[in-house]
Enzyme design. Structure first.
Site, short mmCIF file in Angstrom:
data_model
loop_
_atom_site.label_atom_id
_atom_site.label_comp_id
_atom_site.label_asym_id
_atom_site.label_seq_id
_atom_site.Cartn_x
_atom_site.Cartn_y
_atom_site.Cartn_z
N TRP A 357 -48.66 -21.21 45.94
CA TRP A 357 -47.82 -21.67 44.83
C TRP A 357 -46.84 -20.60 44.39
CZ3 TRP A 357 -48.25 -20.20 39.38
CH2 TRP A 357 -49.17 -19.17 39.15
N ASP A 358 -47.01 -19.38 44.91
CA ASP A 358 -46.10 -18.29 44.57
C ASP A 358 -44.65 -18.67 44.86
OD1 ASP A 358 -48.71 -17.43 44.95
OD2 ASP A 358 -48.16 -15.47 45.71
N GLU A 488 -57.60 -15.93 37.76
CA GLU A 488 -58.72 -16.17 38.68
C GLU A 488 -59.97 -15.37 38.31
OE1 GLU A 488 -56.06 -17.35 42.60
OE2 GLU A 488 -56.71 -15.27 42.31
N LYS A 601 -56.72 -11.52 34.74
CA LYS A 601 -56.10 -10.96 35.95
C LYS A 601 -54.58 -11.01 35.87
CE LYS A 601 -56.02 -11.68 40.98
NZ LYS A 601 -56.43 -12.57 42.08
N GLN A 602 -54.05 -12.12 35.37
CA GLN A 602 -52.60 -12.29 35.34
C GLN A 602 -52.24 -13.29 34.25
OE1 GLN A 602 -52.85 -14.24 39.38
NE2 GLN A 602 -51.10 -15.38 38.59
#
Length: 772
Positions: A357-358, A488, A601-602
């Protein structure tokens, strides 16, 4: 964090050879051209630690899934871009003694990636165990002017001896992927031959039956005089070589040239592959190394005219953004809608070289602004062509009626990721694909894309969301259970705010898109509704109902959207209170400890606020940013750029700059100790976004460009080009003004902060004063 790359504006430079850093450098100094690429492996023999990597775009192998406990719905394989034939190989022996930098004493070592002209150069002096000293300079590139061609020039001089030099110039297809699940080799030999100065090696992948023909012409000169080559004395499977034996006198110069053509059955019938390779190698060799290099330099000059960002006053930042742009342009050119962008590009094997999906969330904005619209469009068409597979993927998980679940990881549209929390739960990827359609149309104004491709994709995605939610009698809302958001470090959670927000938006946007197609192209609308069996009355009503009654977790005390149900049950520890010795968490903590922690994580909630920033006032954004940023460890390469853009919007210029520098130099400085297995190509697009959407504040609103700029105090100015709806603009921003030059034949209305200006036709520069 490493700090051994010298900061220069146009070059990536490593001086001195440290074997412990070699795999990192192999990644950093990688080269490619969108059709093929290679890590910066040495041409000569090297017995030290190395990750050999030569890759051909689109050619993959379905490596059988390896898991301890099989679950229904698991894909049977993980698709992997293959380590392909090594065409640069040289075995060099001086009086029988092998040149090997792992056993030699190495001095004057220098490796330079020339980004301006698109080539890799390396030089060194090697002292063999016998005391013989050899000076070497090599230069190589993958041509973006002719993407079937690559070339190498390897020059050596014996410094303190005379003697016999044996040269073996080889192409070796007996290679394997380091990430092979069962230590299997994926290639079979089809043919090998030697025709005059050209070697041919044709390999076929097992199972998928891709064929790749690598043709290499080798030539050797001593003091500018051509030398004879002969066939290899050693013949073996998947290997072809040529030999030359020279008698050298001290200070003789030997020049070895290798010109290669890599062609695959993606573009040629297998029966025509070798003939096409013959034509390609003949075409390239007729030009020769120097002409090919000149064409490479010209092609890169044109690339930089489109996509360069100039930063004045900060060499480290300047080098970093050019490195990121360089690698993006090496990875994807937009010429072929069958290709996409792997998270590691052509620089390593992690993530299999597959599509994530990046691409939609991070790469689309870069290509929209720095290349013709067709380039970004091809990334979207890639997904449209895989819509049937997305419907099949959903069917495997029990979804019906044309619901589409796009894969988290894919080569051909089929899901091939085998971690359950990703494969089954990280369904927000569907939303990113829908948002990319919206983003493309918003930027280009190309509403016809909906009737050609986009609406069918949106219908499939909307049907998936409709079936994925369920009504909660307890909450009196629609909920979404058992998901994994962008963070994640949380698995199998309920009501991820970002996923719920994307789903509701997708449902509404699909209805809006359908109405637009119905108005603009009623015949196409009828075709699409017939093809998809769309029950507009029933399905639209269901979608509106779900979107209007979606549940969003919220914490009243903090005034923030909750990442998911139960997030505040976790012990709320801030990142600043984590000992440095315990980071990165994914290398220091057990997985269950990570899952039980509050650490992120992000960007997750903040990813949604980045996509839909117009829906939230600045104070709401500030509360959520301050809350979540303080809990985010940024152990995903995709994280810092989103935080940089949001910090810029909040006028937190220091944080915006810090996050920019982190995302920009992520690989150059090996922030997360993971560069050795490949660069983070897709996150590099986020570096561009940090500058153009962050510092320049560029947005598209009501079909017009808007800028809300500032200059980091470390910079004097920055400037960049934009392609926007048929116009080419040059934007320069200083601490006190923004100037926009229109290089196109049409005027363009542009908004700067809250004022509108018309930038006239031609090369007239108009300057707008900024408040200081």
């Amino acid at each position: 964090m490493k700090n051994y790359i010298q900061a220069t504006e146009w070059n990536i430079i490593e001086e001195g050879f440290d074997p412990h850093l070699n795999k990192i450098s192999e990644s950093i100094f990688s080269i490619g051209n969108g059709r093929m690429g290679q890590r910066a492996n040495f041409e000569e023999s090297y017995s030290g630690e190395s990750l050999q990597g030569n890759y051909v775009a689109g050619v993959y192998y379905p490596d059988k899934t390896r898991v301890g406990w099989w679950k229904n719905g698991y894909p049977e394989y993980f698709a992997k871009v293959l380590n392909a034939a090594n065409w640069i190989g040289l075995e060099l022996k001086f009086d029988g003694e092998l040149l090997d930098l792992n056993t030699c004493k190495v001095s004057d070592f220098k490796r330079v990636l020339n980004m301006k002209e698109g080539y890799l150069e390396r030089s060194f002096t090697a002292e063999l165990l016998s005391g013989k000293k050899v000076s070497v300079v090599s230069k190589r590139f993958c041509s973006i002017a002719d993407d079937e061609i690559a070339a190498l020039h390897y020059s050596l001089v014996p410094l303190n001896f005379s003697g016999k030099l044996e040269i073996c110039s080889f192409t070796d297809g007996d290679v394997k992927n380091q990430d092979s699940n069962y230590d299997e080799k994926f290639w079979e030999e089809v043919a090998r031959s030697q025709q005059g100065p050209v070697s041919y090696l044709t390999l076929r992948t097992k199972k998928t039956a891709f064929e790749v023909c690598t043709a290499v012409q080798s030539s050797v000169f001593k003091n500018d005089k051509a030398q004879n080559l002969q066939g290899a004395a050693e013949i073996r499977d998947k290997y072809v070589a040529q030999l030359a034996v020279l008698e050298l006198v001290q200070n003789d110069r030997v020049d070895i040239y290798k010109i290669a053509a890599n062609l695959s059955s993606m573009n040629y019938a297998t029966t025509e592959l070798q003939q096409a390779a013959q034509q390609a190698i003949a075409r390239a060799c007729a030009k020769g190394f120097e002409v090919l290099l000149q064409q490479q330099q010209q092609a890169w000059e044109n690339k930089w005219k489109e996509s360069d960002i100039l930063i004045e006053g900060d060499v480290a930042a300047q080098q970093a953004i050019r490195f990121n742009i360089f690698q993006l342009n090496q990875t994807y050119t937009g010429k072929d809608a069958r290709l996409n962008i792997g998270p590691k590009g052509f620089t390593g094997e992690k993530y299999g070289g597959s599509t994530y999906w990046d691409t939609e969330a991070y790469c689309i904005p870069f290509y929209l602004s720095t290349a013709p619209a067709e380039v970004a469009k091809n990334l979207l068409v890639y997904r449209y062509k895989q819509l049937d597979k997305a419907i099949e993927n959903a069917q495997k998980l029990g979804f019906k009626n044309g619901a589409a679940l796009y894969p988290m990881v894919t080569m051909n549209g089929e899901e091939c990721h085998n971690e359950w929390e990703i494969t089954f739960e990280e369904i927000h990827r569907n939303g990113a694909i829908a948002f990319a359609i919206f983003n493309y149309i918003r930027y280009t104004g190309d509403e016809s894309y909906l009737q050609q491709y986009g609406l069918e994709v949106l219908i499939g995605i909307a049907r998936f969301w409709k079936q994925r939610v369920n009504w909660s009698a307890d909450k009196n809302k629609y909920v979404m259970l058992g998901v994994t958001g962008p963070n994640e470090y949380e698995n199998n959670i309920n009501n991820n705010w970002y996923t719920n927000t994307l789903a509701a938006w997708c449902l509404n946007y699909t209805i809006e898109a359908a109405d637009l197609v119905k108005t603009l192209a009623p015949q196409e609308y009828a075709r699409i509704t017939e093809k998809t069996k769309l029950d507009t009355a029933k399905e639209f009503e269901d979608w509106k109902n779900i979107a209007s009654q979606m549940y969003y977790p919220y914490d009243e005390q903090e005034g923030v959207f909750l990442q998911q149900d139960g997030y505040m049950d976790k012990e709320q520890v801030l990142v600043k209170d984590l000992p440095a010795s315990e980071r990165p968490l994914n290398q220091k903590w057990s997985w269950d400890r990570i899952l039980r922690s509050c650490f992120i994580k992000q960007a997750d909630v903040l990813q949604g606020m980045y996509f839909f920033e117009d829906d939230y006032d600045l104070e709401t954004l500030r509360r959520n940013f301050n809350f979540y940023e303080s809990r985010t460890v940024h152990e995903s390469s995709l994280s810092p750029c989103v935080h940089s853009i949001l910090a810029a919007k909040l006028s937190d210029e220091q944080k915006a700059y810090e996050f920019y520098l982190r995302t920009a130099r992520l690989d150059l400085d090996d922030y997360n100790n993971d560069t050795e297995d490949g660069l983070h190509i897709t996150s590099m697009a986020g570096t561009w976004m940090s500058i153009v959407e962050g510092f320049a504040g560029m947005r598209v609103r009501n079909g017009k460009l808007k800028f809300s700029p500032f200059v980091p105090k470390q910079w004097k100015s920055f400037s960049f080009n934009l392609n926007f709806r048929g116009t080419t603009l040059r934007v320069k921003i200083t601490a006190t003004e923004i100037s926009i030059t229109n290089h196109s034949a049409q005027a363009l209305e542009i908004q700067v902060f809250d004022r509108y200006y018309e930038v006239a036709q031609g090369e007239q520069s108009i300057t707008y004063q900024l408040c200081v």
